[in-house]
Write a protein that holds these residues in place. Structure first.
Motif, mmCIF file in Angstrom:
data_model
loop_
_atom_site.group_PDB
_atom_site.id
_atom_site.type_symbol
_atom_site.label_atom_id
_atom_site.label_comp_id
_atom_site.label_asym_id
_atom_site.label_seq_id
_atom_site.Cartn_x
_atom_site.Cartn_y
_atom_site.Cartn_z
ATOM 1 N N PRO A 228 0.842 -1.173 -0.228
ATOM 2 C CA PRO A 228 -0.018 0.011 -0.060
ATOM 3 C C PRO A 228 0.921 1.228 0.123
ATOM 4 N N LEU A 229 0.317 2.291 -0.614
ATOM 5 C CA LEU A 229 1.123 3.620 -0.760
ATOM 6 C C LEU A 229 -0.034 4.664 -0.582
ATOM 7 N N ASN A 230 0.372 5.699 -0.303
ATOM 8 C CA ASN A 230 -0.457 7.094 0.096
ATOM 9 C C ASN A 230 -0.301 8.013 -0.977
ATOM 10 N N LYS A 231 -1.621 8.313 -1.505
ATOM 11 C CA LYS A 231 -1.376 9.298 -2.745
ATOM 12 C C LYS A 231 -1.043 10.715 -2.172
ATOM 13 N N GLN A 232 -1.361 11.096 -1.109
ATOM 14 C CA GLN A 232 -0.985 12.422 -0.409
ATOM 15 C C GLN A 232 0.491 12.519 -0.433
ATOM 16 N N ALA A 233 1.028 11.583 0.013
ATOM 17 C CA ALA A 233 2.519 11.412 0.266
ATOM 18 C C ALA A 233 3.289 11.371 -0.858
ATOM 19 N N MET A 234 2.839 10.680 -1.977
ATOM 20 C CA MET A 234 3.354 10.541 -3.171
ATOM 21 C C MET A 234 3.052 11.987 -4.227
ATOM 22 N N LYS A 235 2.063 12.629 -4.038
ATOM 23 C CA LYS A 235 2.008 13.950 -4.310
ATOM 24 C C LYS A 235 3.061 14.763 -3.834
ATOM 25 N N LEU A 236 3.327 14.801 -2.588
ATOM 26 C CA LEU A 236 4.229 15.567 -1.930
ATOM 27 C C LEU A 236 5.646 15.251 -2.307
ATOM 28 N N GLY A 237 5.677 14.102 -2.764
ATOM 29 C CA GLY A 237 7.142 13.452 -3.099
ATOM 30 C C GLY A 237 7.243 13.674 -4.472
ATOM 31 N N GLY A 238 6.302 14.229 -5.361
ATOM 32 C CA GLY A 238 6.725 14.543 -6.487
ATOM 33 C C GLY A 238 5.722 13.698 -7.840
ATOM 34 N N LEU A 239 4.579 13.171 -7.281
ATOM 35 C CA LEU A 239 3.640 12.355 -8.126
ATOM 36 C C LEU A 239 3.033 13.703 -8.964
ATOM 37 N N LYS A 240 2.842 13.632 -10.214
ATOM 38 C CA LYS A 240 2.212 14.584 -11.030
ATOM 39 C C LYS A 240 0.750 14.624 -11.386
ATOM 40 N N HIS A 241 0.411 13.055 -11.243
ATOM 41 C CA HIS A 241 -0.887 12.736 -11.885
ATOM 42 C C HIS A 241 -1.889 12.497 -10.617
ATOM 43 N N GLU A 242 -3.120 12.192 -10.927
ATOM 44 C CA GLU A 242 -4.188 12.029 -10.264
ATOM 45 C C GLU A 242 -3.973 10.931 -9.261
ATOM 46 N N ASP A 243 -3.247 9.750 -9.642
ATOM 47 C CA ASP A 243 -2.888 8.499 -9.033
ATOM 48 C C ASP A 243 -1.874 7.890 -9.587
ATOM 49 N N GLU A 244 -1.462 6.695 -9.027
ATOM 50 C CA GLU A 244 -0.333 5.755 -9.460
ATOM 51 C C GLU A 244 -0.729 5.178 -10.761
ATOM 52 N N LEU A 245 -2.007 5.016 -11.033
ATOM 53 C CA LEU A 245 -2.325 4.207 -12.357
ATOM 54 C C LEU A 245 -1.878 5.236 -13.758
ATOM 55 N N HIS A 246 -2.282 6.638 -13.553
ATOM 56 C CA HIS A 246 -2.059 7.280 -14.641
ATOM 57 C C HIS A 246 -0.415 7.513 -14.732
ATOM 58 N N HIS A 247 0.235 7.497 -13.572
ATOM 59 C CA HIS A 247 1.760 7.647 -13.681
ATOM 60 C C HIS A 247 2.305 6.506 -14.362
ATOM 61 N N PHE A 248 1.936 5.386 -13.849
ATOM 62 C CA PHE A 248 2.317 4.128 -14.687
ATOM 63 C C PHE A 248 1.877 4.199 -16.254
ATOM 64 N N ALA A 249 0.838 4.410 -16.558
ATOM 65 C CA ALA A 249 0.386 4.615 -17.873
ATOM 66 C C ALA A 249 1.177 5.483 -18.925
ATOM 67 N N GLU A 250 1.654 6.880 -18.117
ATOM 68 C CA GLU A 250 2.402 7.705 -18.825
ATOM 69 C C GLU A 250 3.711 6.888 -18.811
ATOM 70 N N TYR A 251 4.361 6.543 -17.896
ATOM 71 C CA TYR A 251 5.664 6.148 -17.871
ATOM 72 C C TYR A 251 5.799 4.803 -18.860
ATOM 73 N N LEU A 252 4.896 4.112 -19.023
ATOM 74 C CA LEU A 252 5.131 2.973 -19.746
ATOM 75 C C LEU A 252 4.312 3.355 -21.358
ATOM 76 N N GLY A 253 3.981 4.420 -21.459
ATOM 77 C CA GLY A 253 3.576 4.797 -22.822
ATOM 78 C C GLY A 253 2.170 4.246 -23.570
ATOM 79 N N VAL A 254 1.252 4.036 -22.476
ATOM 80 C CA VAL A 254 0.018 3.458 -22.744
ATOM 81 C C VAL A 254 -0.675 4.732 -23.645
ATOM 82 N N SER A 255 -1.240 4.200 -24.751
ATOM 83 C CA SER A 255 -2.142 4.943 -25.416
ATOM 84 C C SER A 255 -3.585 4.751 -25.607
ATOM 85 N N GLY A 256 -3.849 3.349 -25.328
ATOM 86 C CA GLY A 256 -5.181 2.947 -25.049
ATOM 87 C C GLY A 256 -5.919 3.148 -23.834
ATOM 88 N N TYR A 257 -7.049 2.564 -23.656
ATOM 89 C CA TYR A 257 -7.816 2.719 -22.527
ATOM 90 C C TYR A 257 -7.227 1.722 -21.271
#
Length: 338
Positions: free
Chosen positions: A128-157
């Motif tokens: 488990p992670l904490n989204k507030q802590a991640m945003k304080l630590g540099g997360l630029k997205h609404e959640d980790e899923l969107h971070h994964f998708a951008e990092y991995l170059g996902v273009s589909g749904y």
């Protein structure tokens, strides 16, 4: 099955201020964990040691210098351990969301995704992670899923799935304010979400998934007198799915659709927003549920509960959801290899 045929599953320790390290220590202490996957733990040595101390376990790990060493290991009697230095003990206050912990989570997950892109990892289970802590630590997205998708170059749904004892849910909108949900209820999003969960269930071993779609308005819109999304958007999307050969049904009223699932009639439900499905699943089994990040190049799973800051360090963390998350990652990772 020989070691080279097992999927490589990376495990992470999650937010260092929470229960993640304890959960992973409990998971790796189970003898069956190493039988279904070639496991590599990625994290700070001190945090792993702390997790073992809290869990009261003593798991011996096999140090590796890189992910490239993990696949095809002849000796899997010990999980592999890739030690990284991302945060100091002095930077972590147990039970408190803070930037150093969030930055640590991001650094470890990004290291794992680099390994995915290099072909060294087949699945990931993160504690488990904490989204507030991640945003304080540099997360630029609404959640980790969107971070994964951008990092991995996902273009589909892509979207989150939540699972509990064989029942899966997806949602058309996720971590957005409730007032913004209506703009996400679009024909194509519903078609894509239902198709993705149908195919993902097949990858998880369900040959003919029984998928239903929930309505959005009270009483399914009461024939249009209490909202028209069911008539104008959701039902036409279901018709499109049927025309494409997917036996999806609905929409059904959201306040009764989970009764069908409870009675064993459904394998998956497509919901319209976060709490529509989450409240039902967490009521059915809070300590068992799993979140699956759907639509990514590899399966990424995590327990559906949070960091449990209130019990961090007390040795009371329940490992069941983490074990379920790992089992799904191993199963889907194995299907991906085949």
């Amino acid at each position: 099955m020989n070691p080279s045929e097992l999927p490589v599953v990376a495990l992470t320790l999650g937010d260092p201020a929470g229960i993640g390290a304890e959960l992973i220590a409990r998971l790796l202490a189970r003898p069956e964990t190493g039988a279904t996957a070639n496991v590599v733990l990625v994290g700070d040595r001190w945090l792993w040691d702390e997790g073992q101390r809290i869990a009261g376990s003593a798991v011996e790990l096999a140090p590796v210098a890189s992910f490239a060493e993990v696949r095809g290991r002849a000796d899997r009697s010990r999980p592999a351990f890739l030690a990284v230095d991302t945060v100091l003990p002095s930077q972590v206050q147990r039970g408190v969301a803070a930037a150093p912990g969030g930055a640590s989570v991001l650094a470890v997950l990004d290291r794992c995704m680099d390994a995915v892109q290099a072909g060294h990892v087949d699945a990931i289970t993160f504690a488990p992670l904490n989204k507030q802590a991640m945003k304080l630590g540099g997360l630029k997205h609404e959640d980790e899923l969107h971070h994964f998708a951008e990092y991995l170059g996902v273009s589909g749904y892509f979207c989150e799935f939540n699972t509990l004892r064989g029942l899966w849910t997806s949602r058309i909108s996720s971590h957005v304010p409730l007032k913004d949900v209506p703009k996400y209820i679009e024909h194509q999003r519903i078609v894509d979400a239902a198709t993705l969960i149908y195919r993902s269930l097949q990858a998880n071993g369900v040959a003919a998934p029984r998928v239903a779609v929930a309505g959005f308005n009270p009483h399914n819109g009461d024939g249009g007198t209490c909202g028209r999304e069911e008539i104008e958007v959701i039902a036409p999307a279901v018709a499109t799915l049927n025309a494409r050969g997917l036996p999806v049904v609905g929409p059904f009223p959201a306040d009764t659709i989970f009764l069908r699932a409870r009675d064993g009639e459904l394998d998956a439900i497509v919901t319209m927003y976060h709490d529509q499905g989450q409240i039902a699943l967490k009521l059915l089994g809070f300590s068992q549920g799993v979140t699956v990040q759907g639509g990514l190049p590899i399966p990424i799973t995590t327990p559906a509960h949070g960091t449990a800051y209130d019990i961090a360090g007390l040795g009371r963390a329940n490992v069941d959801a983490t074990a379920n998350a790992f089992a799904i990652a191993a199963r889907m990772g194995r299907a991906r290899l085949n």
